[in-house]
Design an enzyme around this catalytic site. Structure first.
Site, mmCIF file in Angstrom:
data_model
loop_
_atom_site.group_PDB
_atom_site.id
_atom_site.type_symbol
_atom_site.label_atom_id
_atom_site.label_comp_id
_atom_site.label_asym_id
_atom_site.label_seq_id
_atom_site.Cartn_x
_atom_site.Cartn_y
_atom_site.Cartn_z
ATOM 1 N N TYR A 1 -21.920 20.921 16.405
ATOM 2 C CA TYR A 1 -21.638 21.563 15.113
ATOM 3 C C TYR A 1 -22.737 22.562 14.765
ATOM 4 O O TYR A 1 -22.462 23.694 14.359
ATOM 5 C CB TYR A 1 -21.529 20.484 14.041
ATOM 6 N N LYS B 1 -22.284 26.608 14.337
ATOM 7 C CA LYS B 1 -22.571 27.293 13.075
ATOM 8 C C LYS B 1 -23.664 28.353 13.252
ATOM 9 O O LYS B 1 -23.653 29.383 12.563
ATOM 10 C CB LYS B 1 -22.963 26.284 12.003
#
Length: 290
Positions: free
Chosen positions: A160, A164
């Site tokens: 993640y 990002k």
């Protein structure tokens, strides 16, 4: 009373719950017409009804789709244009928690799924929104949901966080590319926001972790992100592009370590997949202690 988005047309991915739903409602209140995109048709119907009950039936549509599928993103942009005549704002907000657990326990399939939703989905949203905005010839605003996890090593799982970080830099490079077209590309980096994606059905546990790690005395809400999204979509930010607006209650300033680094760290006990509010099943597997 003047409304900040009067006459504008917006498309919002992941618009059927959490931060996306809050932004849908705020954009409508500010005078925009909105095409809601989401994979979860049930949540989409609920959001559509809420908008209609609030008196916005003529300014909102729902288009079911997967942001990792190019045809679905094209359909969302096309739906906005077909219904409302143009596209002025694209909010690439759809997201999942994605793969979690130690890097040694993450499968290639889990890694790819995470990047498909969080990075490919943003790429496709930017691509097709910008194509339409260039045809119109009068600029536009694109907003990408990033995260403080992409700006720090301690605010999210590894896949993640890496995804990002890619969103942050994609925002910068596309902002530079499209500035001459008066198309502004910016990002919002939320911290701990009280949404289904954060708590995944364990609201009390996640609230306790987040409140312990966030300097602000309460957690953020979807409406806090919606306010930032209004600013970045409106003429109030007409000279702002290539920027990431951090909305995190001071978590990044305090060097976040949400999950811990010791043996009892949440992401060292389990591995698996968090599919958030997509309607698809999340899962976790215990990691054998060695």
């Amino acid at each position: 009373m003047s409304r900040k988005l009067d006459g504008k047309v917006a498309a919002i991915t992941g618009g059927a719950s959490g931060m996306g739903r809050a932004t849908v409602m705020r954009y409508l209140e500010e005078g925009a017409s909105v095409a809601i995109g989401d994979l979860n048709a049930h949540n989409g119907a609920e959001t559509l009804k809420a908008a209609e009950d609030a008196g916005f039936a003529d300014r909102v549509i729902f288009v079911r789709g997967d942001v990792a599928e190019e045809g679905d993103v094209e359909a969302l942009v096309g739906g906005a244009v077909e219904k409302f005549g143009r596209l002025d704002i694209m909010f690439n907000n759809a997201g999942v928690g994605g793969a979690f657990g130690p890097i040694t326990e993450t499968t290639v399939e889990e890694w790819d799924y995470t990047f498909n939703v969080l990075v490919r989905g943003v790429f496709l949203g930017v691509k097709h929104a910008v194509r339409q905005m260039k045809k119109q010839g009068d600029g536009g605003a694109v907003i990408n949901t990033a995260s403080i996890a992409g700006l720090s090593g301690g605010a999210g799982p590894n896949a993640y966080s890496a995804a990002k970080a890619a969103v942050h830099n994609l925002t910068r490079v596309t902002a530079a590319e499209l500035a001459q077209d008066r198309i502004r590309i910016n990002a919002i980096a939320p911290g701990a926001i009280r949404t289904p994606l954060l708590h995944s059905g364990r609201a009390a546990e996640m609230d306790a972790i987040a409140q312990d790690k966030t300097p602000w005395p309460v957690l953020g809400e979807g409406t806090d992100i919606a306010g930032a999204a209004v600013f970045l979509a409106s003429d109030d930010s007409q000279f702002v592009t290539g920027h990431t607006l951090v909305v995190d209650g001071g978590a990044l300033a305090a060097s976040p370590n949400f999950w811990g680094f010791g043996a009892d760290s949440l992401f060292k006990k389990h591995a698996g997949m968090n599919r958030g509010s997509t309607g698809e099943k999340s899962y976790a597997r215990d990691i054998e202690r060695k």
